[in-house]
Design an enzyme around this catalytic site. Structure first.
Site, PDB file in Angstrom:
ATOM      1  N   PRO A  29       0.721  -1.348  -0.202  1.00 25.37           N
ATOM      2  CA  PRO A  29       0.211  -0.041  -0.229  1.00 25.37           C
ATOM      3  C   PRO A  29       0.841   0.969   0.205  1.00 25.37           C
ATOM      4  CG  PRO A  29      -0.422  -1.123   2.197  1.00 25.37           C
ATOM      5  CD  PRO A  29       0.356  -2.336   1.342  1.00 25.37           C
ATOM      6  N   TYR A  45      10.896   9.170   1.013  1.00 24.23           N
ATOM      7  CA  TYR A  45      10.840   8.009  -0.136  1.00 24.23           C
ATOM      8  C   TYR A  45      11.990   8.525  -1.619  1.00 24.23           C
ATOM      9  CZ  TYR A  45       7.277   5.977   3.072  1.00 24.23           C
ATOM     10  OH  TYR A  45       6.940   5.210   4.661  1.00 24.23           O
ATOM     11  N   GLU A  88      13.044  -9.247   2.053  1.00 18.56           N
ATOM     12  CA  GLU A  88      12.207  -7.693   1.769  1.00 18.56           C
ATOM     13  C   GLU A  88      13.166  -6.679   1.504  1.00 18.56           C
ATOM     14  OE1 GLU A  88      12.500  -7.287   6.501  1.00 18.56           O
ATOM     15  OE2 GLU A  88      10.473  -6.263   6.578  1.00 18.56           O
ATOM     16  N   HIS A 107      13.153  -2.121   1.681  1.00 18.32           N
ATOM     17  CA  HIS A 107      12.256  -0.762   2.172  1.00 18.32           C
ATOM     18  C   HIS A 107      13.366   0.000   2.272  1.00 18.32           C
ATOM     19  CE1 HIS A 107       9.442  -2.879   4.618  1.00 18.32           C
ATOM     20  NE2 HIS A 107      10.554  -3.266   5.380  1.00 18.32           N
ATOM     21  N   ILE A 108      12.297   0.784   1.656  1.00 22.88           N
ATOM     22  CA  ILE A 108      13.425   2.534   0.414  1.00 22.88           C
ATOM     23  C   ILE A 108      14.143   3.075   1.569  1.00 22.88           C
ATOM     24  CG2 ILE A 108      12.957   4.781  -0.859  1.00 22.88           C
ATOM     25  CD1 ILE A 108       9.490   2.987  -1.885  1.00 22.88           C
ATOM     26  N   ARG A 112       8.704   0.571  13.357  1.00 17.94           N
ATOM     27  CA  ARG A 112       7.824   0.935  12.065  1.00 17.94           C
ATOM     28  C   ARG A 112       9.655  -0.487  12.175  1.00 17.94           C
ATOM     29  NH1 ARG A 112       5.363   3.994   8.564  1.00 17.94           N
ATOM     30  NH2 ARG A 112       5.078   5.793   9.017  1.00 17.94           N
TER      31      ARG A 112
HETATM   32  C1  DQA Z   1       7.979   1.515   3.369  1.00 16.50           C
HETATM   33  C2  DQA Z   1       8.125   1.606   5.007  1.00 16.50           C
HETATM   34  C3  DQA Z   1       6.673   1.207   5.767  1.00 16.50           C
HETATM   35  O1  DQA Z   1       7.044   1.963   7.260  1.00 16.50           O
HETATM   36  C4  DQA Z   1       6.010   2.424   5.428  1.00 16.50           C
HETATM   37  O2  DQA Z   1       4.671   2.123   5.790  1.00 16.50           O
HETATM   38  C5  DQA Z   1       6.282   2.035   3.538  1.00 16.50           C
HETATM   39  C6  DQA Z   1       7.040   2.451   2.944  1.00 16.50           C
HETATM   40  C7  DQA Z   1       9.100   1.920   3.219  1.00 16.50           C
HETATM   41  O3  DQA Z   1       9.526   1.277   1.986  1.00 16.50           O
HETATM   42  O4  DQA Z   1      10.406   2.423   3.541  1.00 16.50           O
HETATM   43  O5  DQA Z   1       4.474   2.452   3.586  1.00 16.50           O
HETATM   44  O6  DQA Z   1       7.747  -0.456   3.119  1.00 16.50           O
END
Ligand code: DQA
Length: 139
Positions: free
Chosen positions: A9, A22, A96, A98-99, A109
């Protein structure tokens, strides 16, 4: 090699969403670029804001790909169902991504239901996190 990139999402808004976190580049454009750069890989990418659609994609692709790269967005921190789907698929090469550096942000988080079912996690390198995941699979 077949790799499925699955995004959760709000990742469709990367480029305009919280750009200080981001960045200003569109995730969709980056996915197009990645696919071109790694043309020798059979790379699919998918994004949904809906948990059940993400699970459907994991079930569908997980039987036929060599690896899954997943950024489950906020579902990372909440979804037992996505973790269960990842556990159920044939491929065991799951990364996994994450950006942002989730460990440098809010406390909530820092926990991930996804991480324990993955080979490893890559976070904090901006959109390049996805390319680093691909490179780790190629090596
Ligand atoms: C994320 C980190 C998550 O905590 C956040 O809810 C996102 C983006 C990232 O790519 O840094 O929607 O997954």
């Amino acid at each position: 090699m077949k790799i499925a990139i699955i995004n959760g999402p709000n990742l469709n808004l990367v480029g305009t969403r919280e750009p200080d976190i981001y960045g200003r580049d569109s995730l969709n454009d980056y996915m197009v670029w990645l696919k071109q750069k790694y043309a020798a890989i059979d790379l699919t990418y998918f994004q949904s804001n809906i948990e059940g659609e993400i699970i459907d994609e994991i079930q569908k692709r997980g039987e036929h790909v060599d690896a899954i790269i997943i950024n489950a967005g906020a579902y990372t921190h909440t979804s037992i169902a996505i973790a269960d789907a990842l556990k159920a698929v044939k491929t065991k090469s799951i990364i996994e991504v994450h950006i942002s550096n989730v460990y440098a942000r809010e406390h909530y988080r820092r926990s991930s239901y996804i991480a324990p079912v993955c080979m490893g996690s890559i976070c904090g390198f901006g959109l390049k996190s996805y390319e680093l995941a691909i490179l780790s699979l190629l090596n």
